[in-house]
Scaffold this motif. Sequence first.
Motif, mmCIF file in Angstrom:
data_model
loop_
_atom_site.group_PDB
_atom_site.id
_atom_site.type_symbol
_atom_site.label_atom_id
_atom_site.label_comp_id
_atom_site.label_asym_id
_atom_site.label_seq_id
_atom_site.Cartn_x
_atom_site.Cartn_y
_atom_site.Cartn_z
ATOM 1 N N ARG A 156 0.825 -1.207 0.000
ATOM 2 C CA ARG A 156 0.000 0.000 0.000
ATOM 3 C C ARG A 156 0.862 1.260 0.000
ATOM 4 O O ARG A 156 0.528 2.252 -0.653
ATOM 5 C CB ARG A 156 -0.936 -0.006 1.214
ATOM 6 C CG ARG A 156 -1.980 -1.093 1.161
ATOM 7 C CD ARG A 156 -2.949 -0.971 2.311
ATOM 8 N NE ARG A 156 -3.796 0.203 2.161
ATOM 9 C CZ ARG A 156 -4.888 0.245 1.428
ATOM 10 N NH1 ARG A 156 -5.275 -0.839 0.754
ATOM 11 N NH2 ARG A 156 -5.609 1.340 1.354
ATOM 12 N N TYR A 159 2.207 1.637 -3.394
ATOM 13 C CA TYR A 159 1.117 2.020 -4.296
ATOM 14 C C TYR A 159 0.838 3.515 -4.207
ATOM 15 O O TYR A 159 0.740 4.203 -5.234
ATOM 16 C CB TYR A 159 -0.130 1.205 -3.953
ATOM 17 C CG TYR A 159 -1.394 1.730 -4.591
ATOM 18 C CD1 TYR A 159 -1.578 1.677 -5.966
ATOM 19 C CD2 TYR A 159 -2.403 2.292 -3.808
ATOM 20 C CE1 TYR A 159 -2.745 2.160 -6.550
ATOM 21 C CE2 TYR A 159 -3.564 2.778 -4.380
ATOM 22 C CZ TYR A 159 -3.719 2.711 -5.752
ATOM 23 O OH TYR A 159 -4.870 3.199 -6.323
ATOM 24 N N TYR A 160 0.690 4.031 -2.992
ATOM 25 C CA TYR A 160 0.404 5.459 -2.849
ATOM 26 C C TYR A 160 1.570 6.311 -3.322
ATOM 27 O O TYR A 160 1.381 7.357 -3.951
ATOM 28 C CB TYR A 160 0.058 5.789 -1.400
ATOM 29 C CG TYR A 160 -1.380 5.509 -1.081
ATOM 30 C CD1 TYR A 160 -2.389 6.369 -1.491
ATOM 31 C CD2 TYR A 160 -1.747 4.363 -0.379
ATOM 32 C CE1 TYR A 160 -3.713 6.110 -1.220
ATOM 33 C CE2 TYR A 160 -3.069 4.092 -0.101
ATOM 34 C CZ TYR A 160 -4.051 4.968 -0.524
ATOM 35 O OH TYR A 160 -5.368 4.696 -0.259
ATOM 36 N N SER A 162 3.809 5.557 -5.637
ATOM 37 C CA SER A 162 3.895 5.529 -7.100
ATOM 38 C C SER A 162 2.707 6.242 -7.740
ATOM 39 O O SER A 162 2.852 6.907 -8.771
ATOM 40 C CB SER A 162 3.977 4.081 -7.596
ATOM 41 O OG SER A 162 2.846 3.339 -7.190
ATOM 42 N N LEU A 163 1.515 6.132 -7.140
ATOM 43 C CA LEU A 163 0.340 6.814 -7.673
ATOM 44 C C LEU A 163 0.519 8.335 -7.641
ATOM 45 O O LEU A 163 0.328 9.024 -8.654
ATOM 46 C CB LEU A 163 -0.900 6.421 -6.870
ATOM 47 C CG LEU A 163 -2.200 7.150 -7.227
ATOM 48 C CD1 LEU A 163 -2.687 6.722 -8.604
ATOM 49 C CD2 LEU A 163 -3.278 6.888 -6.182
ATOM 50 N N LEU A 198 4.325 2.394 -10.959
ATOM 51 C CA LEU A 198 2.900 2.429 -10.667
ATOM 52 C C LEU A 198 2.229 1.121 -11.053
ATOM 53 O O LEU A 198 1.448 0.549 -10.271
ATOM 54 C CB LEU A 198 2.246 3.598 -11.406
ATOM 55 C CG LEU A 198 0.714 3.679 -11.312
ATOM 56 C CD1 LEU A 198 0.264 3.810 -9.858
ATOM 57 C CD2 LEU A 198 0.174 4.830 -12.151
ATOM 58 N N ALA A 201 3.258 -1.596 -8.664
ATOM 59 C CA ALA A 201 2.687 -1.375 -7.332
ATOM 60 C C ALA A 201 1.208 -1.728 -7.308
ATOM 61 O O ALA A 201 0.705 -2.283 -6.321
ATOM 62 C CB ALA A 201 2.894 0.075 -6.902
ATOM 63 N N VAL A 202 0.481 -1.408 -8.390
ATOM 64 C CA VAL A 202 -0.939 -1.760 -8.471
ATOM 65 C C VAL A 202 -1.102 -3.272 -8.444
ATOM 66 O O VAL A 202 -1.957 -3.819 -7.721
ATOM 67 C CB VAL A 202 -1.570 -1.173 -9.745
ATOM 68 C CG1 VAL A 202 -2.981 -1.728 -9.958
ATOM 69 C CG2 VAL A 202 -1.624 0.347 -9.669
ATOM 70 N N MET A 205 -0.261 -4.552 -4.958
ATOM 71 C CA MET A 205 -1.319 -4.217 -4.006
ATOM 72 C C MET A 205 -2.515 -5.144 -4.180
ATOM 73 O O MET A 205 -3.068 -5.671 -3.195
ATOM 74 C CB MET A 205 -1.727 -2.753 -4.190
ATOM 75 C CG MET A 205 -2.702 -2.228 -3.143
ATOM 76 S SD MET A 205 -4.445 -2.455 -3.605
ATOM 77 C CE MET A 205 -4.547 -1.395 -5.054
ATOM 78 N N TRP A 235 -10.329 -1.148 -8.500
ATOM 79 C CA TRP A 235 -9.098 -1.870 -8.831
ATOM 80 C C TRP A 235 -8.927 -2.006 -10.343
ATOM 81 O O TRP A 235 -7.830 -1.778 -10.867
ATOM 82 C CB TRP A 235 -9.143 -3.255 -8.193
ATOM 83 C CG TRP A 235 -8.774 -3.264 -6.741
ATOM 84 C CD1 TRP A 235 -8.634 -2.183 -5.918
ATOM 85 C CD2 TRP A 235 -8.515 -4.421 -5.945
ATOM 86 N NE1 TRP A 235 -8.315 -2.591 -4.656
ATOM 87 C CE2 TRP A 235 -8.233 -3.961 -4.638
ATOM 88 C CE3 TRP A 235 -8.514 -5.776 -6.189
ATOM 89 C CZ2 TRP A 235 -7.929 -4.829 -3.590
ATOM 90 C CZ3 TRP A 235 -8.220 -6.644 -5.135
ATOM 91 C CH2 TRP A 235 -7.923 -6.175 -3.862
ATOM 92 N N SER A 242 -3.327 2.398 -15.465
ATOM 93 C CA SER A 242 -1.873 2.205 -15.383
ATOM 94 C C SER A 242 -1.326 1.623 -16.684
ATOM 95 O O SER A 242 -0.251 2.014 -17.148
ATOM 96 C CB SER A 242 -1.531 1.283 -14.206
ATOM 97 O OG SER A 242 -1.992 1.828 -12.987
ATOM 98 N N GLU A 267 -9.180 6.080 -6.944
ATOM 99 C CA GLU A 267 -8.644 5.915 -5.596
ATOM 100 C C GLU A 267 -9.595 6.488 -4.551
ATOM 101 O O GLU A 267 -9.782 5.914 -3.477
ATOM 102 C CB GLU A 267 -7.268 6.563 -5.484
ATOM 103 C CG GLU A 267 -6.641 6.458 -4.103
ATOM 104 C CD GLU A 267 -6.644 5.038 -3.564
ATOM 105 O OE1 GLU A 267 -6.868 4.876 -2.356
ATOM 106 O OE2 GLU A 267 -6.441 4.082 -4.341
#
Length: 536
Positions: A156, A159-160, A162-163, A198, A201-202, A205, A235, A242, A267
């Motif tokens: 997580r 993820y955040y 990279s987002l 990103l 990471a997605v 996650m 998701w 992405s 998100e």
Amino acid sequence: MKIRRLLWIFVLLALAMPVKVFAHATLIQTEPGMNAQVASSPAQVTLTFNERLEEGSYYIKVYDSGKKQVTAAKAAMNAEHTGLALDLPKLPDGDYIVTYHVISADGHPVEGTYMFTVGQGGPKTALPADAMQGMHQHNGLAYSFGWQELLQFIARILYYASLLGATGWVIWRRMLKPLHPETESRLNGVGTWLQRALLLAVILMMYTHLQDMVSGGGAEALIELFTRTGTGYAWLAVLGLSLLGFVLLHRNAVLDMLWAAGLFAAEAYNGHAAAFGPLRETLLLDGIHLASAAVWMGGLILLLALYRINREEALIFLPRFSKAALYSVFILIVSGVLTTLLFLPNVRYVIYTKWGWLLLAKTALVFFVVVTAGWVRRAYRLRKPSLPGWLVLDAIWMVLIVGIVGVFTYLSPLPPNEPLHYHVMGEKQHMTVQISPNAPGPNTFIVRVWLPEKMGKPKQVLLKLKDEESADIAPIEVPIAPFDDPQPGSENYGMKPYSYRAEGNYLPYAGLWKVEVRVMDSNDDEMVYEKEMRIY
């Protein structure tokens, strides 16, 4: 070099710090009750939660003592999306296990197990009265932290990071004038790596959380997750955007901004904002909050990259970033305060949850960001050689804030109203008081008293509720009356039990309440028991 090492230390601390997970929807009432002993087979098992649930990917399963599922029927959700009910066949006497799985509206799984007994059952296998709390995998106070949970937090946080980094980078690259060709080429390479980070990471996650989301529901629950829940839609949207980023980005300014806005919207729809109302306002504020954070984080990454590639162009970019960062931090603060006011019915609730304490820690770090930004501007104006150090310190605050966000978004803003179970063992008598679901509205109140058999039944048993925060409001007397209790307790302690019960709206509002039980025996000796509890 020392500053870089310090940055990595902070990164590792942010990633590796173990924190217990407390899910968002809390189980507040069960029928039959946890560890209850009922005289005959119940028609249903019903579960009530304190927050709205997702429509898909939920179940209740009931097993007998031989671990055989007693019914293949599926649970149904109520119209308010706060409860489940499972119809039962006629059950013979025995012990039964209820296990359940739901997903709260903000995308977090909640599951647990408890027991009840029909008839005499098997008392040796019964769970203690507080077993339900300990067995909630994502809700209980006895929750254990392991490698899977650590991996989830790492996923997580990545993820955040990279987002926000990827979207902020895209926004800034569209606002930045063309630079030297070699600088442009190297910056394009950094942007590509951010997009790759990103996407990975997605995937990480989703992979680390998928098992918890479907639990024991199998392929059917997996299909429902992506076809009937807001979490599944979010998701898929994040994963799709992405992937599309590798095709769409850097071709058209409008498409770039729509790509970033789509990620912010997805998100926001997969977080706290989706579980609180008014929904339009919470989603809008969360989207603005994410966009502001992305502008700050993406700009800082771009500034650090420019400083490494071409310091002259970095120094030209610095004043523009500094002004934008100041505005974005201001918007972050305003949107964060407004969101908190929407989430919490009382600001004081901040000090009652881990979510609140992390919010305060995040606020302190934002203050450090503002102070550091001031020193960055000062070092820039004076052309001091300490400028790189201040930029790295700003990056450290960024890493810590993202680390908090990765944990922060998985905690509930609201403290749970857990059923009260208060037991006192005395020399002459014992007493237990239970209140369920212990929330404003209708509750079940049970008082059990154990006295020596020679004394006979109590002359009087009173239950009163006093609002501790309103001195001018007299205590509320709950009209408890004797009832035929199928399970006065697993032990009688050599004494005879007497049980009293009432149902009704005797806890009218949230606040700090004092529960008072007065027991007068046949000798006119009175014992007074007091217990404070806070209702949220």
